[in-house]
Design a protein around this motif. Structure first.
Motif, mmCIF file in Angstrom:
data_model
loop_
_atom_site.group_PDB
_atom_site.id
_atom_site.type_symbol
_atom_site.label_atom_id
_atom_site.label_comp_id
_atom_site.label_asym_id
_atom_site.label_seq_id
_atom_site.Cartn_x
_atom_site.Cartn_y
_atom_site.Cartn_z
ATOM 1 N N ASN A 1 6.929 22.619 -5.876
ATOM 2 C CA ASN A 1 7.745 21.534 -5.338
ATOM 3 C C ASN A 1 7.024 20.184 -5.451
ATOM 4 O O ASN A 1 7.654 19.145 -5.701
ATOM 5 N N ASP A 2 5.695 20.196 -5.302
ATOM 6 C CA ASP A 2 4.916 18.953 -5.365
ATOM 7 C C ASP A 2 4.941 18.303 -6.748
ATOM 8 O O ASP A 2 4.672 17.107 -6.870
ATOM 9 N N LEU A 3 5.239 19.068 -7.771
ATOM 10 C CA LEU A 3 5.211 18.549 -9.143
ATOM 11 C C LEU A 3 6.554 17.999 -9.597
ATOM 12 O O LEU A 3 6.695 17.570 -10.741
ATOM 13 N N VAL A 4 7.532 17.985 -8.710
ATOM 14 C CA VAL A 4 8.891 17.558 -9.074
ATOM 15 C C VAL A 4 9.334 16.396 -8.202
ATOM 16 O O VAL A 4 9.267 16.459 -6.973
ATOM 17 N N MET A 5 9.774 15.320 -8.857
ATOM 18 C CA MET A 5 10.412 14.213 -8.153
ATOM 19 C C MET A 5 11.859 14.154 -8.616
ATOM 20 O O MET A 5 12.127 14.158 -9.825
ATOM 21 N N THR A 6 12.802 14.121 -7.680
ATOM 22 C CA THR A 6 14.223 14.243 -8.011
ATOM 23 C C THR A 6 15.009 13.022 -7.559
ATOM 24 O O THR A 6 14.793 12.509 -6.448
ATOM 25 N N MET A 7 15.914 12.571 -8.425
ATOM 26 C CA MET A 7 16.830 11.493 -8.091
ATOM 27 C C MET A 7 18.259 11.974 -8.356
ATOM 28 O O MET A 7 18.583 12.333 -9.497
ATOM 29 N N PRO A 8 19.114 12.030 -7.325
ATOM 30 C CA PRO A 8 20.502 12.474 -7.534
ATOM 31 C C PRO A 8 21.267 11.529 -8.462
ATOM 32 O O PRO A 8 21.147 10.306 -8.353
ATOM 33 N N ARG A 9 22.031 12.112 -9.385
ATOM 34 C CA ARG A 9 22.932 11.353 -10.259
ATOM 35 C C ARG A 9 24.333 11.933 -10.107
ATOM 36 O O ARG A 9 24.527 12.953 -9.454
ATOM 37 N N ARG A 10 25.303 11.295 -10.715
ATOM 38 C CA ARG A 10 26.671 11.790 -10.622
ATOM 39 C C ARG A 10 26.827 13.076 -11.432
ATOM 40 O O ARG A 10 26.754 13.074 -12.643
ATOM 41 N N GLY A 11 26.991 14.209 -10.736
ATOM 42 C CA GLY A 11 27.212 15.492 -11.397
ATOM 43 C C GLY A 11 25.953 16.256 -11.756
ATOM 44 O O GLY A 11 26.046 17.395 -12.213
ATOM 45 N N PHE A 12 24.771 15.662 -11.563
ATOM 46 C CA PHE A 12 23.515 16.359 -11.866
ATOM 47 C C PHE A 12 22.387 15.662 -11.120
ATOM 48 O O PHE A 12 22.604 14.654 -10.433
ATOM 49 N N VAL A 13 21.173 16.204 -11.235
ATOM 50 C CA VAL A 13 20.001 15.517 -10.687
ATOM 51 C C VAL A 13 19.025 15.230 -11.819
ATOM 52 O O VAL A 13 18.882 16.021 -12.759
ATOM 53 N N GLU A 14 18.396 14.078 -11.752
ATOM 54 C CA GLU A 14 17.372 13.710 -12.724
ATOM 55 C C GLU A 14 16.012 14.006 -12.112
ATOM 56 O O GLU A 14 15.677 13.490 -11.047
ATOM 57 N N ASN A 15 15.239 14.840 -12.785
ATOM 58 C CA ASN A 15 13.908 15.206 -12.300
ATOM 59 C C ASN A 15 12.835 14.582 -13.177
ATOM 60 O O ASN A 15 12.967 14.541 -14.404
ATOM 61 N N GLN A 16 11.791 14.104 -12.550
ATOM 62 C CA GLN A 16 10.573 13.760 -13.273
ATOM 63 C C GLN A 16 9.543 14.806 -12.873
ATOM 64 O O GLN A 16 9.181 14.926 -11.694
ATOM 65 N N ILE A 17 9.089 15.564 -13.872
ATOM 66 C CA ILE A 17 8.195 16.695 -13.615
ATOM 67 C C ILE A 17 6.821 16.404 -14.203
ATOM 68 O O ILE A 17 6.700 15.992 -15.353
ATOM 69 N N LEU A 18 5.793 16.598 -13.381
ATOM 70 C CA LEU A 18 4.420 16.492 -13.874
ATOM 71 C C LEU A 18 4.019 17.838 -14.459
ATOM 72 O O LEU A 18 3.818 18.805 -13.720
ATOM 73 N N PHE A 19 3.929 17.908 -15.785
ATOM 74 C CA PHE A 19 3.531 19.134 -16.455
ATOM 75 C C PHE A 19 2.018 19.161 -16.616
ATOM 76 O O PHE A 19 1.397 18.172 -17.036
ATOM 77 N N LEU A 20 1.429 20.289 -16.291
ATOM 78 C CA LEU A 20 -0.021 20.490 -16.374
ATOM 79 C C LEU A 20 -0.325 21.551 -17.415
ATOM 80 O O LEU A 20 0.399 22.532 -17.553
ATOM 81 N N LYS A 21 -1.435 21.361 -18.136
ATOM 82 C CA LYS A 21 -1.862 22.354 -19.119
ATOM 83 C C LYS A 21 -3.379 22.377 -19.171
ATOM 84 O O LYS A 21 -4.027 21.332 -19.268
ATOM 85 N N ARG A 22 -3.938 23.564 -19.074
ATOM 86 C CA ARG A 22 -5.393 23.689 -19.170
ATOM 87 C C ARG A 22 -5.833 23.556 -20.619
ATOM 88 O O ARG A 22 -5.206 24.096 -21.521
ATOM 89 N N LYS A 23 -6.932 22.852 -20.810
ATOM 90 C CA LYS A 23 -7.462 22.675 -22.164
ATOM 91 C C LYS A 23 -8.269 23.899 -22.580
ATOM 92 O O LYS A 23 -8.883 24.550 -21.741
#
Length: 218
Positions: free
Chosen positions: A196-218
């Protein structure tokens, strides 16, 4: 064998940062500021003559060792003896390190802000006596979000983690959280709260727009 914080200080000065002397008229102790790329290292309560000899290229090994040890000791009281990759700090949007020499050496502060795309940054912050903080700053949504994932703060500073933000449209927020758990859950041991901490959500008409912080180990 030298400590990890001492290695960081050695590596920093080996790259010949610029130095600026700030005279404090209200104190016999001055502040010296060393700048390397986007890293700013402030040495407060500094009554050493190191900066003068550093400017003129006359630093001997005894002064270097004594001065660097005092800086590293102060920084280590805040960050402990964790490995920090200088290149992570150099490639960040900005890094600010404040240390105090001597009696006030418990006042050490560390702040590193990393650009992760989509007008977003990850802020790593640690003040002596406090917990380390990983803070997402979503400028497009004008929001700040704390990320609580075990060991993430130091894993990023070691250079072990790649990060980027992606915009993902979903029917609801829970779908985005499930996506995070599916793609990163095993690698980073994410439970529902951490995902849940990696997702920021903004409601839009008919859907939600998410900004997700993707992590990957090197």
């Amino acid at each position: 064998m030298i400590s990890s914080t001492r290695k960081l200080i050695n590596d920093f000065f080996n790259e010949k940062p610029l130095v600026y002397h700030n005279l404090n008229k209200n104190s016999k102790y001055d502040c010296n500021t060393y700048i390397l790329d986007k890293i700013t290292l402030n040495i407060n309560h500094d009554n050493f003559s190191f900066y003068k000899k550093y400017q003129s290229g006359e630093v001997d090994s005894a002064l270097r060792n004594r001065y660097f040890k005092r800086i590293a000791d102060s920084l280590e009281k805040n960050l402990r003896n964790h490995e920090i990759d200088l290149n992570v700090l150099k490639n960040a949007k900005s890094t600010k390190i404040h240390v105090w020499i001597g009696y006030y050496d418990l006042l050490s502060q560390f702040e590193c802000e990393i650009d992760v795309g989509s007008k977003s940054t990850v802020l790593l912050r640690k003040v002596y006596g406090s917990f380390s903080e990983v803070v997402m700053k979503f400028r497009e949504f004008d929001s700040t979000w704390y990320v609580k994932i075990n060991h993430l703060f130091y894993d990023i500073l070691k250079g072990n983690v790649e990060m980027h933000v992606e915009k993902v449209a979903t029917e609801n927020r829970q779908t985005a959280i499930e996506l995070v758990k599916e793609t990163m859950g095993n690698e980073f041991h994410l439970d529902e709260r951490a995902a849940n901490d990696l997702v920021m959500t903004m409601p839009r008409r008919g859907f939600v727009e998410n900004q997700i912080l993707f992590l990957k180990r090197k």
